[in-house]
Design a protein around this motif. Structure first.
Motif, PDB file in Angstrom:
ATOM      1  N   MET A   1       0.838  -1.178   0.000  1.00  0.00           N
ATOM      2  CA  MET A   1       0.000   0.000   0.000  1.00  0.00           C
ATOM      3  C   MET A   1       0.880   1.236   0.000  1.00  0.00           C
ATOM      4  O   MET A   1       1.873   1.306   0.701  1.00  0.00           O
ATOM      5  N   SER A   2       0.471   2.202  -0.739  1.00  0.00           N
ATOM      6  CA  SER A   2       1.250   3.432  -0.827  1.00  0.00           C
ATOM      7  C   SER A   2       0.874   4.366   0.314  1.00  0.00           C
ATOM      8  O   SER A   2      -0.096   4.157   1.026  1.00  0.00           O
ATOM      9  N   GLU A   3       1.652   5.421   0.452  1.00  0.00           N
ATOM     10  CA  GLU A   3       1.409   6.385   1.518  1.00  0.00           C
ATOM     11  C   GLU A   3       0.049   7.043   1.356  1.00  0.00           C
ATOM     12  O   GLU A   3      -0.661   7.278   2.325  1.00  0.00           O
ATOM     13  N   GLU A   4      -0.338   7.314   0.102  1.00  0.00           N
ATOM     14  CA  GLU A   4      -1.623   7.957  -0.139  1.00  0.00           C
ATOM     15  C   GLU A   4      -2.776   7.047   0.286  1.00  0.00           C
ATOM     16  O   GLU A   4      -3.783   7.504   0.786  1.00  0.00           O
ATOM     17  N   SER A   5      -2.616   5.734   0.051  1.00  0.00           N
ATOM     18  CA  SER A   5      -3.708   4.837   0.400  1.00  0.00           C
ATOM     19  C   SER A   5      -3.869   4.714   1.907  1.00  0.00           C
ATOM     20  O   SER A   5      -4.973   4.540   2.398  1.00  0.00           O
ATOM     21  N   SER A   6      -2.769   4.801   2.657  1.00  0.00           N
ATOM     22  CA  SER A   6      -2.901   4.762   4.106  1.00  0.00           C
ATOM     23  C   SER A   6      -3.607   6.019   4.595  1.00  0.00           C
ATOM     24  O   SER A   6      -4.332   5.998   5.584  1.00  0.00           O
ATOM     25  N   GLU A   7      -3.394   7.136   3.872  1.00  0.00           N
ATOM     26  CA  GLU A   7      -4.124   8.348   4.207  1.00  0.00           C
ATOM     27  C   GLU A   7      -5.597   8.184   3.868  1.00  0.00           C
ATOM     28  O   GLU A   7      -6.462   8.714   4.554  1.00  0.00           O
TER      29      GLU A   7
ATOM     30  N   GLU B   1       0.370  14.967  -9.839  1.00  0.00           N
ATOM     31  CA  GLU B   1       0.342  14.426  -8.472  1.00  0.00           C
ATOM     32  C   GLU B   1      -1.076  14.023  -8.080  1.00  0.00           C
ATOM     33  O   GLU B   1      -1.300  12.973  -7.481  1.00  0.00           O
ATOM     34  N   ARG B   2      -2.042  14.856  -8.442  1.00  0.00           N
ATOM     35  CA  ARG B   2      -3.441  14.541  -8.149  1.00  0.00           C
ATOM     36  C   ARG B   2      -3.859  13.245  -8.846  1.00  0.00           C
ATOM     37  O   ARG B   2      -4.490  12.376  -8.245  1.00  0.00           O
ATOM     38  N   LYS B   3      -3.444  13.063 -10.101  1.00  0.00           N
ATOM     39  CA  LYS B   3      -3.800  11.855 -10.846  1.00  0.00           C
ATOM     40  C   LYS B   3      -3.114  10.622 -10.263  1.00  0.00           C
ATOM     41  O   LYS B   3      -3.705   9.548 -10.178  1.00  0.00           O
ATOM     42  N   ARG B   4      -1.844  10.775  -9.865  1.00  0.00           N
ATOM     43  CA  ARG B   4      -1.145   9.637  -9.241  1.00  0.00           C
ATOM     44  C   ARG B   4      -1.856   9.214  -7.955  1.00  0.00           C
ATOM     45  O   ARG B   4      -2.038   8.028  -7.696  1.00  0.00           O
ATOM     46  N   ALA B   5      -2.250  10.172  -7.144  1.00  0.00           N
ATOM     47  CA  ALA B   5      -2.963   9.853  -5.900  1.00  0.00           C
ATOM     48  C   ALA B   5      -4.297   9.158  -6.199  1.00  0.00           C
ATOM     49  O   ALA B   5      -4.676   8.194  -5.538  1.00  0.00           O
ATOM     50  N   TYR B   6      -4.977   9.649  -7.232  1.00  0.00           N
ATOM     51  CA  TYR B   6      -6.247   9.044  -7.627  1.00  0.00           C
ATOM     52  C   TYR B   6      -6.033   7.599  -8.059  1.00  0.00           C
ATOM     53  O   TYR B   6      -6.761   6.692  -7.649  1.00  0.00           O
ATOM     54  N   ARG B   7      -5.007   7.380  -8.910  1.00  0.00           N
ATOM     55  CA  ARG B   7      -4.734   6.020  -9.382  1.00  0.00           C
ATOM     56  C   ARG B   7      -4.342   5.103  -8.219  1.00  0.00           C
ATOM     57  O   ARG B   7      -4.710   3.935  -8.175  1.00  0.00           O
ATOM     58  N   ALA B   8      -3.588   5.615  -7.256  1.00  0.00           N
ATOM     59  CA  ALA B   8      -3.190   4.807  -6.088  1.00  0.00           C
ATOM     60  C   ALA B   8      -4.419   4.429  -5.261  1.00  0.00           C
ATOM     61  O   ALA B   8      -4.562   3.277  -4.826  1.00  0.00           O
ATOM     62  N   ARG B   9      -5.316   5.399  -5.047  1.00  0.00           N
ATOM     63  CA  ARG B   9      -6.551   5.083  -4.310  1.00  0.00           C
ATOM     64  C   ARG B   9      -7.374   4.042  -5.059  1.00  0.00           C
ATOM     65  O   ARG B   9      -7.911   3.117  -4.482  1.00  0.00           O
ATOM     66  N   LYS B  10      -7.482   4.213  -6.374  1.00  0.00           N
ATOM     67  CA  LYS B  10      -8.264   3.297  -7.203  1.00  0.00           C
ATOM     68  C   LYS B  10      -7.651   1.890  -7.150  1.00  0.00           C
ATOM     69  O   LYS B  10      -8.365   0.886  -7.048  1.00  0.00           O
TER      70      LYS B  10
ATOM     71  N   ASP C   1      -5.897   0.601  -4.714  1.00  0.00           N
ATOM     72  CA  ASP C   1      -6.210   0.038  -3.393  1.00  0.00           C
ATOM     73  C   ASP C   1      -7.647  -0.464  -3.342  1.00  0.00           C
ATOM     74  O   ASP C   1      -7.926  -1.533  -2.796  1.00  0.00           O
ATOM     75  N   GLU C   2      -8.563   0.298  -3.907  1.00  0.00           N
ATOM     76  CA  GLU C   2      -9.962  -0.123  -3.927  1.00  0.00           C
ATOM     77  C   GLU C   2     -10.130  -1.421  -4.716  1.00  0.00           C
ATOM     78  O   GLU C   2     -10.890  -2.296  -4.336  1.00  0.00           O
ATOM     79  N   LEU C   3      -9.412  -1.513  -5.829  1.00  0.00           N
ATOM     80  CA  LEU C   3      -9.513  -2.717  -6.651  1.00  0.00           C
ATOM     81  C   LEU C   3      -8.774  -3.891  -6.014  1.00  0.00           C
ATOM     82  O   LEU C   3      -9.131  -5.045  -6.226  1.00  0.00           O
ATOM     83  N   ALA C   4      -7.730  -3.631  -5.238  1.00  0.00           N
ATOM     84  CA  ALA C   4      -6.988  -4.697  -4.571  1.00  0.00           C
ATOM     85  C   ALA C   4      -7.803  -5.288  -3.425  1.00  0.00           C
ATOM     86  O   ALA C   4      -7.680  -6.463  -3.102  1.00  0.00           O
ATOM     87  N   GLU C   5      -8.634  -4.493  -2.805  1.00  0.00           N
ATOM     88  CA  GLU C   5      -9.447  -4.962  -1.679  1.00  0.00           C
ATOM     89  C   GLU C   5     -10.328  -6.152  -2.074  1.00  0.00           C
ATOM     90  O   GLU C   5     -10.331  -7.158  -1.369  1.00  0.00           O
ATOM     91  N   PRO C   6     -11.071  -6.103  -3.185  1.00  0.00           N
ATOM     92  CA  PRO C   6     -11.853  -7.282  -3.566  1.00  0.00           C
ATOM     93  C   PRO C   6     -10.975  -8.510  -3.806  1.00  0.00           C
ATOM     94  O   PRO C   6     -11.375  -9.625  -3.490  1.00  0.00           O
ATOM     95  N   GLU C   7      -9.766  -8.319  -4.321  1.00  0.00           N
ATOM     96  CA  GLU C   7      -8.867  -9.459  -4.531  1.00  0.00           C
ATOM     97  C   GLU C   7      -8.492 -10.079  -3.188  1.00  0.00           C
ATOM     98  O   GLU C   7      -8.464 -11.296  -3.035  1.00  0.00           O
ATOM     99  N   ARG C   8      -8.214  -9.220  -2.197  1.00  0.00           N
ATOM    100  CA  ARG C   8      -7.909  -9.736  -0.851  1.00  0.00           C
ATOM    101  C   ARG C   8      -9.120 -10.473  -0.290  1.00  0.00           C
ATOM    102  O   ARG C   8      -8.988 -11.559   0.269  1.00  0.00           O
ATOM    103  N   LEU C   9     -10.299  -9.898  -0.495  1.00  0.00           N
ATOM    104  CA  LEU C   9     -11.510 -10.550  -0.002  1.00  0.00           C
ATOM    105  C   LEU C   9     -11.744 -11.878  -0.720  1.00  0.00           C
ATOM    106  O   LEU C   9     -12.142 -12.873  -0.096  1.00  0.00           O
ATOM    107  N   ARG C  10     -11.484 -11.908  -2.041  1.00  0.00           N
ATOM    108  CA  ARG C  10     -11.633 -13.170  -2.779  1.00  0.00           C
ATOM    109  C   ARG C  10     -10.652 -14.212  -2.262  1.00  0.00           C
ATOM    110  O   ARG C  10     -10.985 -15.384  -2.107  1.00  0.00           O
ATOM    111  N   SER C  11      -9.447 -13.769  -1.967  1.00  0.00           N
ATOM    112  CA  SER C  11      -8.435 -14.680  -1.424  1.00  0.00           C
ATOM    113  C   SER C  11      -8.878 -15.219  -0.058  1.00  0.00           C
ATOM    114  O   SER C  11      -8.773 -16.420   0.208  1.00  0.00           O
ATOM    115  N   GLU C  12      -9.374 -14.339   0.796  1.00  0.00           N
ATOM    116  CA  GLU C  12      -9.873 -14.780   2.106  1.00  0.00           C
ATOM    117  C   GLU C  12     -11.051 -15.731   1.947  1.00  0.00           C
ATOM    118  O   GLU C  12     -11.174 -16.709   2.682  1.00  0.00           O
ATOM    119  N   LEU C  13     -11.925 -15.441   0.975  1.00  0.00           N
ATOM    120  CA  LEU C  13     -13.067 -16.309   0.717  1.00  0.00           C
ATOM    121  C   LEU C  13     -12.599 -17.691   0.261  1.00  0.00           C
ATOM    122  O   LEU C  13     -13.120 -18.713   0.730  1.00  0.00           O
TER     123      LEU C  13
END
Length: 122
Positions: free
Chosen positions: A1-7, A25-34, A36-48
């Motif tokens: 996770m990047s610093e922006e995503s922890s924020e 910089e704004r676009k990089r932060a947006y892409r990092a947040r996006k 992280d959002e997309l990685a979350e379902p992958e983590r949930l699928r893995s846990e499932l």
């Protein structure tokens, strides 16, 4: 996770929204947040997947244990039946022994009367 995503995980700060130093910089932060959002379902699928695997393992273990319990119950039922048969046999033998003991006492008394015809009691 990047610093922006922890924020992004932290609650939004109060006050005026952040000013970006550049559009890049704004676009990089947006892409990092996006990302992280997309990685979350992958983590949930893995846990499932892991949870489903654990469920299958536990179901197999449960089936094995149920089979063991079934065998133990059948064995216990056989042993109970065998015990009841033995108890019946013991009761029959006890009755036979009592009969022959009584017969022995009668024979002993008859023998006593034959050996002591004068009628003297013991």
């Amino acid at each position: 996770m990047s610093e922006e995503s922890s924020e992004a995980d932290a609650p939004a700060p109060r006050g005026r929204p952040r000013k970006w130093s550049s559009e890049a910089e704004r676009k990089r932060a947006y892409r990092a947040r996006k990302a992280d959002e997309l990685a979350e379902p992958e983590r949930l699928r893995s846990e499932l997947r892991d949870a489903r695997s654990e469920i299958r393992r536990l179901e197999k273990q449960c089936a094995r244990l149920e089979a063991v319990v079934g065998r133990a119950e059948r064995q216990a039922a056989k042993e109970i039946l065998a015990r009841e048969e033995l108890e019946t046999e013991i009761e029959f033998r006890d009755g036979t022994i009592a009969f022959w003991q009584q017969r022995a006492r009668i024979a002993e008394r008859q023998l006593w009367e034959i050996n002591h015809p004068d009628g003297a009691s013991r």
